[in-house]
Design an enzyme around this catalytic site. Structure first.
Site, short mmCIF file in Angstrom:
data_model
loop_
_atom_site.label_atom_id
_atom_site.label_comp_id
_atom_site.label_asym_id
_atom_site.label_seq_id
_atom_site.Cartn_x
_atom_site.Cartn_y
_atom_site.Cartn_z
N LEU A 167 17.98 15.82 77.15
CA LEU A 167 17.12 15.89 78.33
C LEU A 167 17.83 15.31 79.55
O LEU A 167 18.69 14.44 79.41
CB LEU A 167 15.82 15.14 78.07
CG LEU A 167 14.98 15.63 76.89
CD1 LEU A 167 13.78 14.72 76.68
CD2 LEU A 167 14.54 17.06 77.10
N ASP A 168 17.48 15.78 80.73
CA ASP A 168 18.05 15.18 81.94
C ASP A 168 17.10 14.11 82.48
O ASP A 168 16.04 13.85 81.91
CB ASP A 168 18.35 16.25 83.00
CG ASP A 168 17.12 17.03 83.45
OD1 ASP A 168 16.00 16.49 83.36
OD2 ASP A 168 17.28 18.17 83.91
#
Length: 129
Positions: free
Chosen positions: A84-85
């Site tokens: 995930l960012d």
């Protein structure tokens, strides 16, 4: 700001209510309060068990649409393990705030980068419910 702090403090205060020694009120019904303690907290002494926090945090993270739920574990890091960012991490923190009915300050939210950190933060938060 001061009002918010005042409200937060008053939610956790317990005030012992006792009759004064030698004081005789005009009404006999005054003695109803002798020796009682009144809790002003809306949460009482209820605190979430660690297992419940773990289950609910993992359920929130698993329900995030951008990841494979089978990869989520209690020690999963949002970026390293789940891919995930940082914006996804913010969305997860917001979902956790909604799930546990609490507000996580931005300074603290920036530190929540894994399931284990989220679990610890929520478990130790006095207002989580």
């Amino acid at each position: 700001m001061a009002t918010a702090v005042r409200i937060a403090v008053l939610r956790h205060i317990r005030i012992p209510v006792q009759a004064l020694e030698g004081f005789r009120p005009a009404s006999a019904s005054w003695n109803l309060f002798r020796g009682q303690t009144r809790s002003l907290s809306s949460h009482g002494d209820e605190h979430l068990e660690r297992e419940e926090v773990v289950e609910r945090v993992l359920a929130v993270v698993k329900s995030f649409p951008k990841l494979d739920p089978s990869k989520v574990a209690a020690d999963s890091h949002f970026q390293k393990d789940l891919g995930l960012d940082s914006l996804d991490g913010v969305e997860i923190v917001m979902a956790l705030e909604e799930e546990f009915k609490l507000e996580i300050p931005d300074k603290e939210a920036d530190k929540i980068d894994s399931c284990s950190v989220a679990i610890e933060y929520i478990f130790n938060h006095p207002m989580s419910g």
